[in-house]
Design a protein around this motif. Structure first.
Motif, PDB file in Angstrom:
ATOM      1  N   LEU A 168     -16.035   1.235   5.934  1.00  0.00           N
ATOM      2  CA  LEU A 168     -15.271   1.934   5.442  1.00  0.00           C
ATOM      3  C   LEU A 168     -14.678   2.161   4.307  1.00  0.00           C
ATOM      4  CD1 LEU A 168     -13.738   3.197   8.690  1.00  0.00           C
ATOM      5  CD2 LEU A 168     -15.401   4.735   8.105  1.00  0.00           C
ATOM      6  N   GLN A 169     -14.145   0.428   3.602  1.00  0.00           N
ATOM      7  CA  GLN A 169     -13.547   0.729   3.037  1.00  0.00           C
ATOM      8  C   GLN A 169     -14.826   0.450   2.184  1.00  0.00           C
ATOM      9  OE1 GLN A 169     -11.922  -3.460   3.240  1.00  0.00           O
ATOM     10  NE2 GLN A 169      -9.727  -2.622   2.908  1.00  0.00           N
ATOM     11  N   LYS A 170     -15.422   0.227   2.206  1.00  0.00           N
ATOM     12  CA  LYS A 170     -16.557   0.146   0.467  1.00  0.00           C
ATOM     13  C   LYS A 170     -16.945   2.030  -0.199  1.00  0.00           C
ATOM     14  CE  LYS A 170     -21.466  -0.649   0.128  1.00  0.00           C
ATOM     15  NZ  LYS A 170     -23.250  -1.242   1.120  1.00  0.00           N
ATOM     16  N   GLU A 171     -17.410   2.543   1.452  1.00  0.00           N
ATOM     17  CA  GLU A 171     -17.599   4.274   1.366  1.00  0.00           C
ATOM     18  C   GLU A 171     -16.292   4.891   0.129  1.00  0.00           C
ATOM     19  OE1 GLU A 171     -17.772   5.443   4.870  1.00  0.00           O
ATOM     20  OE2 GLU A 171     -19.895   4.653   5.603  1.00  0.00           O
ATOM     21  N   LEU A 172     -15.220   4.375   0.954  1.00  0.00           N
ATOM     22  CA  LEU A 172     -13.857   3.990   0.144  1.00  0.00           C
ATOM     23  C   LEU A 172     -13.702   3.988  -1.392  1.00  0.00           C
ATOM     24  CD1 LEU A 172     -10.884   5.845   0.126  1.00  0.00           C
ATOM     25  CD2 LEU A 172     -10.419   4.118   0.415  1.00  0.00           C
ATOM     26  N   LYS A 173     -14.483   2.870  -1.386  1.00  0.00           N
ATOM     27  CA  LYS A 173     -14.115   2.313  -3.089  1.00  0.00           C
ATOM     28  C   LYS A 173     -15.547   2.883  -3.506  1.00  0.00           C
ATOM     29  CE  LYS A 173     -15.272  -1.872  -5.521  1.00  0.00           C
ATOM     30  NZ  LYS A 173     -15.305  -3.088  -5.733  1.00  0.00           N
ATOM     31  N   ASP A 339     -10.711  14.746  -3.482  1.00  0.00           N
ATOM     32  CA  ASP A 339     -10.100  14.899  -2.636  1.00  0.00           C
ATOM     33  C   ASP A 339      -9.682  14.903  -1.154  1.00  0.00           C
ATOM     34  OD1 ASP A 339      -8.849  13.876  -5.263  1.00  0.00           O
ATOM     35  OD2 ASP A 339      -7.623  16.514  -5.678  1.00  0.00           O
ATOM     36  N   ASN A 340     -10.302  15.983  -0.640  1.00  0.00           N
ATOM     37  CA  ASN A 340     -10.266  16.178   0.315  1.00  0.00           C
ATOM     38  C   ASN A 340     -10.796  14.735   1.078  1.00  0.00           C
ATOM     39  OD1 ASN A 340      -8.627  18.178   0.436  1.00  0.00           O
ATOM     40  ND2 ASN A 340      -9.709  19.818   0.607  1.00  0.00           N
ATOM     41  N   THR A 341     -12.280  14.831   0.634  1.00  0.00           N
ATOM     42  CA  THR A 341     -13.122  14.188   0.986  1.00  0.00           C
ATOM     43  C   THR A 341     -11.968  12.670   1.798  1.00  0.00           C
ATOM     44  OG1 THR A 341     -14.495  15.308   0.543  1.00  0.00           O
ATOM     45  CG2 THR A 341     -15.222  12.903   0.990  1.00  0.00           C
ATOM     46  N   LYS A 345     -11.171  10.344   4.889  1.00  0.00           N
ATOM     47  CA  LYS A 345     -11.645   8.415   4.383  1.00  0.00           C
ATOM     48  C   LYS A 345     -10.520   7.840   4.874  1.00  0.00           C
ATOM     49  CE  LYS A 345     -15.582   7.782   4.206  1.00  0.00           C
ATOM     50  NZ  LYS A 345     -16.672   7.693   5.233  1.00  0.00           N
ATOM     51  N   SER A 346      -9.727   8.130   4.015  1.00  0.00           N
ATOM     52  CA  SER A 346      -8.114   6.869   3.635  1.00  0.00           C
ATOM     53  C   SER A 346      -8.174   7.159   5.338  1.00  0.00           C
ATOM     54  CB  SER A 346      -7.333   7.420   2.492  1.00  0.00           C
ATOM     55  OG  SER A 346      -7.303   7.341   1.406  1.00  0.00           O
ATOM     56  N   LYS A 347      -7.929   8.144   5.723  1.00  0.00           N
ATOM     57  CA  LYS A 347      -7.301   8.442   7.677  1.00  0.00           C
ATOM     58  C   LYS A 347      -7.965   7.359   8.118  1.00  0.00           C
ATOM     59  CE  LYS A 347      -4.079  10.761  10.422  1.00  0.00           C
ATOM     60  NZ  LYS A 347      -2.684   9.865  10.046  1.00  0.00           N
ATOM     61  N   GLU A 348      -9.322   7.650   7.952  1.00  0.00           N
ATOM     62  CA  GLU A 348      -9.950   6.930   8.454  1.00  0.00           C
ATOM     63  C   GLU A 348     -10.135   5.020   8.772  1.00  0.00           C
ATOM     64  OE1 GLU A 348     -14.723   8.077   9.029  1.00  0.00           O
ATOM     65  OE2 GLU A 348     -13.685   9.751   7.913  1.00  0.00           O
ATOM     66  N   ILE A 349      -9.569   4.780   7.764  1.00  0.00           N
ATOM     67  CA  ILE A 349      -9.229   3.111   7.474  1.00  0.00           C
ATOM     68  C   ILE A 349      -8.041   3.042   8.396  1.00  0.00           C
ATOM     69  CG2 ILE A 349      -8.750   1.408   5.850  1.00  0.00           C
ATOM     70  CD1 ILE A 349     -11.416   3.321   3.797  1.00  0.00           C
ATOM     71  N   GLU A 350      -6.771   3.827   7.948  1.00  0.00           N
ATOM     72  CA  GLU A 350      -5.919   3.695   9.071  1.00  0.00           C
ATOM     73  C   GLU A 350      -5.659   3.965  10.283  1.00  0.00           C
ATOM     74  OE1 GLU A 350      -3.024   6.915   7.319  1.00  0.00           O
ATOM     75  OE2 GLU A 350      -3.114   6.776   5.982  1.00  0.00           O
ATOM     76  N   LEU A 351      -6.416   4.609  11.073  1.00  0.00           N
ATOM     77  CA  LEU A 351      -6.762   4.635  12.266  1.00  0.00           C
ATOM     78  C   LEU A 351      -7.446   2.907  12.457  1.00  0.00           C
ATOM     79  CD1 LEU A 351      -7.782   8.212  13.356  1.00  0.00           C
ATOM     80  CD2 LEU A 351      -5.634   7.628  13.735  1.00  0.00           C
TER      81      LEU A 351
END
Length: 550
Positions: A168-173, A339-341, A345-351
């Motif tokens: 997920l971190q890689k995808e966000l980056k 921005d929405n995506t 993704k950030s929310k997924e990382i938080e969870l």
């Protein structure tokens, strides 16, 4: 466990074969007899690099083969991961050719040295004084604590979650990098997209527009040709219709004379009807076709626009332009919705962070609960090994970063003397003390996890008397749950073995060769007596040897 070892043409060994049993096996021999040669040969099986100096006879190849019973090791998945055939009785063979090249096989399938090392480390643990530095490895210290904490299952869960977290971190980056690039291109892509939208492109339209353009551009010429055609059909003197009409009347009279003219009459009549229809269509077309400069300008303008767009986008037709428009539409849409995506993704990382933290906290709690028991067991064993003041101070602090095995920062400190300062193992313990600490740790570990065959290579160096007796007891206890092989120079430890081998040298035809023999009870008495009192055995040494064996 290691069930047999065969060595041919290696160092001082011509041809040697030995069968091993479970329990505690002892290997003894005079200094320089070749005990290290056995370990050297075994290390080749475990993936160590070799060279021509390993060959006794450089014109012949060296072959080392070991058979392992791995039925209780749960290694099928490891063999599959290394692309090796699994057998409960696994055979590992290493060949060193006179050319210097070497080959390795697992169950007759060729493997590289990396495969061999990965499999080998799960089969045999060779431990000597020189390898005690493993003790100071943070990774090894965690393995010890996790064995007592029974963290194996939860660590597997943690690693799976960590893998997802890193993905997920890689995808966000990647999204953030893409957004930065996309923002730069967004305005230009929007301009291109609007240009294509305004063109109002319709698939197949180009051919129709080109046809309409040709028609509107040649109205006068078309009307002229239609007028000429009209006259050719309807001229009173030479008109096709008048000629066909007269021809039809002639055959009408002829068919009155004979039926054989009926077919010709019918064909002439059909031609007249068809030509009359053509005449009327020409008349209609002539009346409807009109010059339309405004429409001509519109068609010309759209054709120019389409051709310019095709040239601009290197497209061969409108369908390609429509595809380009759809691709641009998707790019612009993605950019506008990034921005929405990114938020999602950030929310997924938080969870995922919350989930990982919960698992890491459980791992931390298990470790903290296991540490007092580990300290007690280690200090008890070390006290019996002549280190009564040995103390450990182990702290496991929950940190901020996600590591491969949790979030803990481990402090593994040791003090050998009463009132001494706690320090890192490599600074606080001597080589002999590190050997005893490693023996204690391996002893504790053997109660909690299935260890591979362990070989202690003169781990007892620097100890004697009652301490060596205790070391032998620890090895004997370990051998109840695993195969233990001890290369030793101490009679107290040698007497503990279930099986006893002797390494010796002999000169044959002025060539020195190393051999290995399994000792029977009487031979063990002699060997242990010589270890106690030297070659010239006294009656007291023999008596002492018998006492040790009993």
């Amino acid at each position: 466990m290691l069930t047999s070892l065969s060595i041919q043409n290696y160092a001082l060994i011509d041809n040697l074969h030995v069968d091993f049993n479970n329990g505690l096996s002892i290997i003894t021999g005079e200094t320089g007899a070749g005990k290290s040669i056995l370990l050297g040969g075994l290390s080749l099986i475990l993936g160590k690099r070799a060279d021509l100096s390993s060959l006794k006879d450089t014109s012949q190849k060296c072959i080392i083969e070991a058979v392992f019973d791995v039925s209780n090791y749960n290694l099928k998945s490891l063999f599959e991961a290394e692309d090796c055939d699994y057998e409960d009785q696994t055979i590992i063979r290493r060949e060193i050719l006179p050319s210097g090249k070497s080959r390795a096989f697992v169950n007759d399938s060729p493997v590289n040295l990396n495969n061999l090392q990965i499999i080998g480390e799960r089969l045999i643990d060779i431990h000597s004084q020189h390898q005690t530095m493993q003790l100071v490895s943070n990774e090894f210290q965690f393995q010890v604590i996790d064995a007592l904490a029974k963290n194996d299952e939860i660590l597997q869960q943690y690693k799976l979650e960590l893998k997802d977290f890193k993905k997920l971190q890689k995808e966000l980056k990647e999204l953030l990098v893409f957004q930065a690039e996309a923002i730069k291109e967004h305005d230009y892509n929007s301009f291109l997209l609007n240009e294509l939208i305004e063109a109002n492109l319709i698939e197949g339209e180009l051919a129709l527009l080109e046809e309409e353009y040709e028609t509107l551009s040649n109205v006068e010429a078309i009307k002229e040709k239609l007028s000429e055609s009209y006259l050719l059909l309807n001229d009173e003197q030479i008109g096709v219709l008048n000629s066909l009409k007269e021809l039809k009347n002639n055959f009408l009279k002829l068919k009155g004379y004979s039926t054989k003219y009926d077919d010709l009459f019918n064909r002439v009549e059909s031609s007249f009807i068809e030509m009359d229809d053509v005449y009327r269509e020409i008349d209609r077309m002539h009346d409807t076709i009109e010059a339309d400069p405004k429409r001509l300008e519109e068609v010309n303008s759209k054709l120019l626009k389409i051709n310019n767009l095709m040239q601009k986008h290197a497209a061969s037709d409108i369908s390609e332009l429509i595809k380009i428009k759809n691709d641009l539409d998707e790019k612009v849409s993605i950019t506008e919705n990034l921005d929405n995506t990114i938020q999602k993704k950030s929310k997924e990382i938080e969870l995922k962070t919350i989930q990982l933290n919960a698992i890491a906290e459980e791992i931390n709690n298990n470790r903290k609960n296991a540490i007092p028991d580990l300290i007690t067991q280690l200090e008890t064993i070390l006290s019996s090994l002549g280190m009564p003041n040995a103390q450990f101070k182990i702290d496991c602090v929950f940190g901020d970063s996600f590591y491969s095995n949790g979030k803990d920062e481990l402090s593994f400190l040791f003090s050998a003397n009463k009132g001494g300062q706690f320090n890192e193992l490599k600074k606080a313990a001597s080589g002999g003390e590190l050997s005893r600490i490693m023996l204690a740790i391996k002893s504790v570990l053997s109660k909690y996890i299935q260890l591979p065959t362990i070989i202690f290579d003169e781990i007892d160096t620097g100890v004697s008397g009652e301490i060596s007796n205790k070391m032998g007891d620890i090895m004997l206890l370990m051998s109840k749950t695993m195969q233990v092989i001890s290369i030793t120079h101490l009679p107290q430890i040698a007497a503990k073995g279930h099986t006893h081998f002797k390494v010796y040298k002999e000169d044959i035809n002025e060539v020195t060769t190393t051999n290995l023999m399994k000792l029977n009870h009487d031979e063990r008495i002699v060997e242990i007596a010589q270890m106690l009192g030297g070659i010239e055995m006294s009656s007291s040494a023999i008596a002492h040897a018998k006492e040790l064996l009993n």
